[in-house]
Structures are given as C-alpha cells and as structure tokens.
Enzyme design. Structure first.
Site, short mmCIF file in Angstrom:
data_model
loop_
_atom_site.label_atom_id
_atom_site.label_comp_id
_atom_site.label_asym_id
_atom_site.label_seq_id
_atom_site.Cartn_x
_atom_site.Cartn_y
_atom_site.Cartn_z
N GLU A 118 0.56 -1.21 0.04
CA GLU A 118 0.22 0.03 -0.30
C GLU A 118 0.96 1.79 0.43
OE1 GLU A 118 -3.51 -0.50 3.37
OE2 GLU A 118 -4.29 -1.81 1.69
N GLU A 132 -5.60 -8.52 -0.01
CA GLU A 132 -5.92 -8.02 1.18
C GLU A 132 -7.63 -8.04 0.50
OE1 GLU A 132 -4.53 -5.44 3.77
OE2 GLU A 132 -2.30 -5.89 3.12
#
Ligand code: AHR
Length: 501
Positions: A173, A292
């Site tokens: 991320e 995720e």
C-alpha cells in the site's frame, strides 16, 4: 416465490481456478502472531510454540498461500531482527500499529508454520524505510542454497535447506498516507522495478506482485496503477488489489450489493493492465493478486481506545455476523467469475485480526461466521470456473442499481467428476427458486446441498456457540439436466454434484 435461471455449458470455461485465490494473510499485528498462531506455553502448543488447535482450523480451510509479515507493518520492518538466536532479537517499536514488536517470531518460524499449515508463503519486502539491498538480501537468505553470506547465515540459524519462497510482494500500500515511507507513483514505480530486478537476479524463478492502490476509493486510483506499471509492467507478474467492506449505516441490502463495487474495481484494474500491455506492445498479460480483502468495520471504535506500545493487544478484532458471511460468499463468487485474471487472493487476515478464526490467550479457538463460505469455496471450488449466464430479478439500493438478487459461480472438477454450485440469495425477505440448465452433466447426482442462513442477520458466533453454521437440509431437485435450487432468503448455498459411477 421469485424465480431465476442460470445457463451453463461445460465448454464455456472462464479459466482454471488458481487455488491461490483461497489464500490468506498473517501480519505482525494485534494477536495474529502472538496469541494467535504462536503461543509457547499454551496447552495446545507444539514444540515450536505453534498452536495445534489453530493449525487444525487452518488445515480445514485448506489455505494454499499465506501473505506475511505485513501489511503496514512491513514498511518499517527490518527482517533481520526476526532471525537468529531469540535471546539476541531486539524489541522494536512498530510505528504502523503503535505496538512493541518482540521479534520472537520471524521469517524462519513463519516458513515452518506455513509448512505445517500446508501453505506456500507470499513474502512482502519493505519498500517504505528500506529498498533494493534489504530485499535482495532477504531473497538470498530465503532462497539461495548456500555458499554466500546470507544463505550461510540462514544455515547457521538452523535452516540448511532454502525455504524456496516463490511469491514476493514489492512493498505494501505504498500510495497510502498512513504508510511509513509513502511514495508518489513515480517514486514507487522506479523503486519497485529496480528492487524487483535485483530480486529476480538473485532467484529468477520468483514471481513478483507490484503494489496497486490501497483501494478503489483512493484519490490517485487508477492513475497510480497506470504510472507505477509504466515501470513495473515487465518485471512484475501481478498487480495487487486491496478492498475492505463494511455496513456502518446498517443498510443490509446496500451492504450485500457492494460486490458491484468490487466488480467495477476488478474491471478497472484489468483495463489499466491491458492498456499498458497495448502501449508497451507486450506479450505479457498482467494478472491480479487480490491480496487483502474482507469485512472490516466492527472493531474501528474499540481500537481507538487501545493504549500505545503494548505487545500483541487485541487490534482489529471484528466479530462477524450472518450478513458478513453472505458478503464474503458474494466476494468469493466475484473472484471465481474473474478466474481468468485473479490468480491470487488473500482473505485478510487469518487469525484474530479481522479473521475467520479467533483464539483466547491460553484458551480455546473457534470459527467466526465468515469461516464457512471461505471453507466451502476453498475446499469445493477447485477446478474450472464456468461461465454462468444468469437471469435474475434485481433491486436498487442507495448506491447501486440493477443488482441481481441471485449471484452464482459454478466450478467443475473434471478429474474428480464433481460440480460445485455456489449460490447467494441476497433477497432479505423472499426465497428464490433458481433453475440451472446443466445439460452437459447428465449422469451426475446431487450429493449435498449446504446452506448457511439465520433469521437474525446480526447473529454472531462466540467461543461457546456456533449460532451460525451450515446445515445440510437445503432443498434442490435434479432431473438429470436441470437443477432446481430453492435459495432461502438471505442465504449462502453450496450444491454439490458428482458423476454417478
Ligand atoms: O489488514 C490490515 C491492514 O489493512 C494492512 O496492514 C494494510 O495493508 C491494510 O491497510
């Protein structure tokens, strides 16, 4: 009763389902590692401190790959801290989760744990505070046979054989302002490409995941994908997608429709990948790693009250209910519908932290509601995903229009001569009669119809009570070419068929 129809043809195959789509994730945070999978001194701990009760619950899920060690944590993690004699390992501040990391569990312990869980490792490298050097050293430590500094060090640490970790994430991320060492797309793209290049020079057999956006809601999505993959398209094999769902406004119908948003996210990322393929005149098709995904909102308020700098506090311990299980079923169906592009996916996470499995420190372990659709898809959803042409009555919500009440995916395992029909009825008040045309499957017979349902959509499981668990009393009729399934209101169904030999 409402009616829906589904048309299937065994020649109309979306793709073979890559079993890694049933992966999961263990991050060093909360009680995922400490008190979750690892608790020396627990009555169920094995000689390495791994909880056998938890391993048994993981084994039932048949998790093919587990991402590790983060998540946000990895962006300031020095992997060396978690190797070597335990008494020498440093206690460090984990800035991402504002806790103290004892490093009593690290790379080698995780490789051992994954083996016992029957899983491959998906290893993430730190591209927040570190870069090329630490990443290529970690590949050498894990995958090089011996005769070099880092591989000899692994051997000195008690691991003569390499771990042979095939799948590697280039950071986590990196677009997020919460990330330690957040980068612009240009900065990340260059760093990831050069890091990946060095990692593949150490071990050309590895596969790499380049960081996509942290979610479709990011202001830089999908420009982030377009700019970063300008650099990483040729070196990486997958681009990552992350998405979490929630029902904070308590609008269940809208919540259950949110796979529409997921659908749009997958289509957009696929389009960006294909645009770059065309622009670069590349022969390669970039695949997607949805590494995720889950429901995450129940624990948000209680987490704000946690004191900083504890070790393994109960962070992100969402308690899931019936409607969450339905959404998870819908997410898994969506992944199967995109089996041609989504080759890996990780339910985030596996134990205690937004997880299907919960433990008590020193006590027992149990299954949350979301455990069941995940288990059903993983255990029965192996084979080829068939193209289902669905005609279903639809509804509108505050965010979505034309949402079919019925969502379905069908997986055919030719070798085992088995068919698994996954079916979600998101109508909250009415049952739907779903007629599947399966003319290519004459000779098959229904072996079971599993149903997950509960009158109370907010019902949860607890350590003592499995209030939400599947039963085998589903109603379906098979006449040799057509399967008629009664999908009860707000239910997750798995109808299994097998060739009668
Ligand atoms: O899974 C919890 C966190 O969610 C991960 O650490 C991070 O990558 C994401 O924001």
């Amino acid at each position: 009763m409402k009616k829906a129809g589904v048309l299937l043809d065994k020649g109309a195959v979306i793709s073979k389902v890559d079993e890694r789509v049933y992966g999961s994730f263990i991050e060093h945070m909360g009680r995922a590692v400490y008190g979750g999978i690892f608790e020396p001194g627990h009555p169920e701990a094995d000689e390495q401190g791994f909880r056998k009760d938890v391993l048994s619950l993981i084994n039932q899920l048949q998790v093919p790959i587990i991402r590790y060690p983060g998540g946000n944590m990895v962006s300031a993690y020095n992997w060396e801290d978690g190797t070597g004699p335990k008494e020498d390992r440093p206690r460090k501040l984990d800035l991402a989760w504002q806790v103290v990391e004892t490093n009593q569990f690290g790379t080698n312990e995780f490789a051992d744990f994954a083996k016992k869980a029957g899983s491959e490792v998906m290893m993430a490298v730190n591209l927040g505070t570190r870069g090329i050097d630490a990443a290529r050293n970690l590949v050498e430590y894990c995958n090089h046979t011996g005769g070099s500094y880092w591989s000899d060090l692994r051997q000195a640490h008690g691991y003569p054989d390499p771990h042979q970790i095939k799948t590697w994430c280039l950071g986590n991320e990196m677009d997020g302002p919460w990330q330690i060492g957040q980068k612009t797309a240009e900065e990340y793209g260059r760093l990831a490409a050069e890091t990946g290049k060095a990692m593949k020079q150490v071990d050309p057999s590895i596969e790499l995941v380049t960081c996509g956006s942290s979610g479709a809601g990011m202001p830089t999505f999908p420009e982030w994908e377009a700019v970063t993959m300008e650099h990483t398209y040729e070196i990486a094999d997958y681009v990552s997608l992350h998405q979490y769902f929630g029902n904070p406004d308590n609008d269940s119908q809208n919540y259950l429709a949110s796979t529409m948003e997921l659908e749009r996210f997958i289509q957009t990322v696929t389009s960006v990948c294909d645009y770059l393929k065309a622009k670069k005149r590349s022969k390669k098709t970039m695949m997607l790693s949805f590494d995720e995904w889950n429901v995450w909102y129940h624990s948000s308020e209680q987490d704000k009250k946690l004191e900083r700098w504890q070790t393994a506090p109960p962070q992100l311990e969402d308690r899931y209910n019936m409607e969450d299980a339905l959404l998870v079923g819908g997410i898994l169906i969506t992944f199967l519908k995109h089996a041609d592009r989504i080759k890996m996916a990780c339910m985030a996470q596996l134990v205690n932290v937004i997880a299907p499995i919960v433990t008590e420190n020193g006590g027992g372990s149990w299954k949350q509601t979301i455990y069941y659709p995940y288990m059903h898809a993983s255990v029965f959803g192996r084979g080829v995903s068939l193209q289902a042409i669905v005609s279903s009555p639809a509804f509108d919500t505050k965010e979505f229009t034309d949402v079919p009440y019925v969502d379905t995916a069908v997986v055919w395992n030719e070798e085992k001569e088995e068919l698994a029909v996954f079916l979600l009825n998101r109508h909250l008040e009415e049952d739907v009669l779903v007629r599947y045309s399966l003319k290519d499957f004459t000779g098959y017979q229904v072996t079971e119809h599993l149903v997950l349902e509960h009158d109370n959509l907010k019902m949860e499981n607890t350590i003592g009570e499995q209030n939400v668990k599947p039963h085998r009393n589903g109603q379906s009729e098979w006449d040799g070419t057509e399967l008629e399934v009664k999908a009860n209101k707000a239910s997750w169904n798995v109808v299994r068929l097998k060739l009668n030999s």
